[in-house]
Motif scaffolding. Sequence first.
Motif, short mmCIF file in Angstrom:
data_model
loop_
_atom_site.label_atom_id
_atom_site.label_comp_id
_atom_site.label_asym_id
_atom_site.label_seq_id
_atom_site.Cartn_x
_atom_site.Cartn_y
_atom_site.Cartn_z
N GLU A 101 -57.19 44.51 19.07
CA GLU A 101 -57.95 43.31 18.67
C GLU A 101 -59.01 43.67 17.63
O GLU A 101 -59.20 42.94 16.65
N LEU A 102 -59.69 44.77 17.87
CA LEU A 102 -60.70 45.21 16.89
C LEU A 102 -60.03 45.59 15.58
O LEU A 102 -60.53 45.26 14.49
N GLU A 122 -64.65 53.72 18.34
CA GLU A 122 -65.66 52.75 18.74
C GLU A 122 -65.42 52.23 20.15
O GLU A 122 -66.36 52.14 20.96
N VAL A 123 -64.19 51.89 20.46
CA VAL A 123 -63.88 51.35 21.79
C VAL A 123 -64.12 52.40 22.88
O VAL A 123 -64.75 52.11 23.91
N GLU A 134 -67.89 53.04 23.33
CA GLU A 134 -68.56 51.96 24.05
C GLU A 134 -68.23 52.00 25.53
O GLU A 134 -69.10 51.77 26.39
N GLU A 152 -58.14 46.12 23.55
CA GLU A 152 -59.44 46.12 22.84
C GLU A 152 -59.31 46.79 21.48
O GLU A 152 -59.87 46.32 20.48
N ILE A 153 -58.55 47.86 21.44
CA ILE A 153 -58.36 48.60 20.18
C ILE A 153 -57.59 47.77 19.17
O ILE A 153 -57.98 47.67 18.00
N SER A 194 -59.29 42.56 13.47
CA SER A 194 -60.49 42.02 12.80
C SER A 194 -60.86 42.82 11.57
O SER A 194 -61.54 42.32 10.67
N ARG A 195 -60.35 44.07 11.51
CA ARG A 195 -60.67 44.95 10.37
C ARG A 195 -59.51 45.08 9.39
O ARG A 195 -59.55 45.93 8.49
N CYS A 203 -61.39 52.32 15.15
CA CYS A 203 -61.40 51.40 16.28
C CYS A 203 -61.29 52.15 17.61
O CYS A 203 -61.95 51.79 18.59
#
Length: 423
Positions: free
Chosen positions: A366-367, A411-412, A415, A363-364, A370-371, A408
């Motif tokens: 992948e995020l 945020e992960v 969440e 997840e980290i 995107s950044r 990232c």
Amino acid sequence: MGIFKDIESNVRGYCRAFPVVFRKAHNATLVDDQGKEYVDFLGGAGTLNYGHNNPEFKQALIDYIESDGITHGLDMHTEAKRDFLETFQSHILEPRGMDYKVQFTGPTGTNAVEAALKIARMNTGRQTIVSFTNGFHGVTQGAAAVTANGYYKKANGMPTTGVQFMPFDGYLGDFDTLKYFEKALEDGSSGLGHPAAVIVECIQGEGGLNVASAEWMRGLQALCRRHDMLLIVDDIQAGCGRSGTFFSFEEFDIQPDIITLSKSLGGYGLPMAVVLLKEKYDTWKPGEHNGTFRGNNHAFVTARRALETYWSDDRFATEVKHKAFLLKNRLKSIQARHAGDCKHKGRGIMQGLEFASGEVASEITELAFSRGLIIETSGSDDQVVKILTPLTIEEANLNKGLDILESCIDEVLAERLRVANAS
């Protein structure tokens, strides 16, 4: 993008994690065909220690090509090979008091590993190689046999033979795993027998950034000497400066019998691999281990320039150690803020953070992609977020990438905590 899905094999991997078309690159920055820039924390999986399109190497290669220099030469003598060997001897071997023969294998790291295993078996007359938990050495038949990860073994389609696995340093916590290894060697009923050699990485890159201590490596060499086994150090990913010194074992004061090098050895990302072996083990008959592309003269040119540019003195190694120090401090700071959720691992510019699972790490990353950050995972469950950025990365770009990574992670994990509290 359709052409890749339509006709390229399902075996493709990295493009699934980074699903864009890349157009150009410079040092530690990649640019896709839409003009978006990415900080490169992947570095060709350790192949681009000196960055993308290093201008020093590029001009040397262009000049060589324009002069009609030899491109393909099998293992024939060429000026490019001569110049590389002389430079490797004067810049790497002699300053370190290392006396080795240089064998050019096929251009991949896994081919160098295959040659190293053959050398050990040929010289000892024994078959078993000892490898270590979480080790990775390649995916061809012999190299996959000494690779611990079952995912790669399964693809062989047949049993992998001639190998026994022992616990790596730290695998059993504070217990000295060499004590178990030696006990098995001394016990005729352990099932281990008398191995020909051991093969080991000082930093297990694909295995999750597990680091062997100096004490453990010195103990391993001593154990090999006591029990008449060859010591093979696989420095394919951790070598060429990645640890802060040219070889990952330099600070351990050991002299392996055999060393494998590839990845960043070619300097420019050009394929090249060698085996360094003590002269007494150079018992090959001519052509006994060969390969059509073991004479990559373009790689000889850029490899020589890399050695001249970065290894003529200690300045580059000092810069790498400085960046490694900055990297470690930043990762340790992230670890401190997320106590219990991640753990710092690795050394040199081969560091990362281990998370509770591969799902969290993925997840980290992948995020992060995107950044604008390209970074991969490693470890038995892909649970380690691994930084293998070019060693030449500018400090500003290093910090930019770390800023993205940290945001990232924050945020992960936030969440996941929110979801856990809600449930």
